[in-house]
Design an enzyme around this catalytic site. Sequence first.
Site, short mmCIF file in Angstrom:
data_model
loop_
_atom_site.label_atom_id
_atom_site.label_comp_id
_atom_site.label_asym_id
_atom_site.label_seq_id
_atom_site.Cartn_x
_atom_site.Cartn_y
_atom_site.Cartn_z
N CYS A 134 5.76 3.82 -2.17
CA CYS A 134 4.44 4.08 -1.47
C CYS A 134 3.76 2.73 -1.09
O CYS A 134 3.08 2.32 -1.89
CB CYS A 134 3.81 4.89 -2.37
SG CYS A 134 2.21 5.72 -1.56
N CYS A 137 -0.03 3.26 -1.60
CA CYS A 137 -0.62 2.91 -2.68
C CYS A 137 -0.48 1.83 -3.36
O CYS A 137 -1.36 1.19 -4.10
CB CYS A 137 0.26 4.03 -4.14
SG CYS A 137 0.94 5.48 -3.23
N ASP A 138 0.39 0.99 -3.07
CA ASP A 138 0.86 -0.36 -3.57
C ASP A 138 0.70 -1.31 -2.57
O ASP A 138 0.95 -2.59 -3.05
CB ASP A 138 2.38 -0.28 -4.12
CG ASP A 138 2.42 0.76 -5.30
OD1 ASP A 138 1.08 0.85 -5.92
OD2 ASP A 138 3.40 1.26 -5.50
#
Length: 308
Positions: A134, A137-138
């Site tokens: 992701c 997200c990261d």
Amino acid sequence: MENKLYDVIVIGAGPAGMTAAVYASRAGLNVLMLEKGAPGGQMVNTYEVENYTGFEKISGPDLSMKMFEHTQKLGVQYAYGDVIGLVDEGKTKVVLTDSYKYQTKAVIIATGTINRRLNAKGEDKLAGRGISWCAICDGAFYRNKDVVVIGGGNSAVEEALYLSGICRKVTIIHRRDEFRAEKIAQERVAASEKIVFELDSVVESFNEINDKLGSVTVKNVKTNNTKDILCDGAFIYVGQDPVTSMFKNVISLNKNGYIITNDKMETNLLGIYAAGDVTVKDLRQIITATNDGAIAAQNALKYIESIH
Ligand code: FAD
Ligand code: NAP
């Protein structure tokens, strides 16, 4: 077991499930939507959506919230629940979660897909320590650092573009020399100075340095040459698998585990419908998921009226 009998239980609050809930609720049905994560499904992890009609550009999380607020304004009941089974008792269906049993007249399954693993050496050990599925997200963990993206579909190419706005260098590793991503996305990565390509190449291993990812070893499938690419992060986008293991003994699935429906989104069992990416279909998109959700809800309404 809850004593209440719902009209419709929607399993999964992605675009398919949320649209089914909107349509069913507007039709006057008593709707419960169960979700094991956050409302939005795959959209929550998508940086920008540019192909949902009416929005030239909208962030995935924003579109998720708009759809969720729509369900809530219409009175859809929303509950956390990790659905682990479904029992068809004829006019009543029982939906089993990790902690409750719910009864309903009709069920709409919209559990979508999960990101596939590459199953390369070092992947399990370094998952969450440099390896991610992701970018939204990261990605921020890798500001001004070097990352690799594995895959050649829309997800890999679009998320590589997103990462190129954060990272120093993004290497796309793809097993062929042609991408299956849409042309517009391919043209954008080709124009980016920060994105380089390692084509005809597969990942042999993810390698650890100081307890986290330090490099990936890739093999060129045409020459059989291997090399190490130094990187702090690796983002894997090699496709999706359907989330249907809990339904496999109940409804008909194809050989890849996708739910077989007809054009009314009916499964092989009366009163059980499926919608979105979890079904056998050609085009897995937000707009086609919402389309399926609307059709499933409409036919669930007709079914419920017919069993009175
Ligand atoms: P999902 O979005 O997968 O939602 C399924 C939901 O069900 C999830 O919230 C999940 O937590 C829940 N669930 C699963 N199992 C259970 C369970 N046992 N119990 C309870 N809940 C459960 N499409 C576009 O049109 N435009 C884009 O720009 C775009 N970008 C994308 C970028 C990426 C990185 C990815 C991976 C996909 C992208 N897509 C895009 C595709 C799009 O996101 C999907 O087609 C769409 O989200 C499918 O919707 P869905 O509701 O069928 O499933
Ligand atoms: P995908 O389209 O299935 O692409 C997967 C990619 O990973 C392919 O390039 C494939 O290579 C590669 N791959 C698969 N298994 C591999 C392995 N074991 N080793 C190395 N490479 C491997 O998956 P996706 O990109 O995640 O997209 C999923 C769905 O969401 C698609 O329907 C897509 O259209 C949709 N989506 C849409 C958008 C958008 O509309 N903008 C954005 C993202 C996703 P090959 O090409 O060689 O098979």
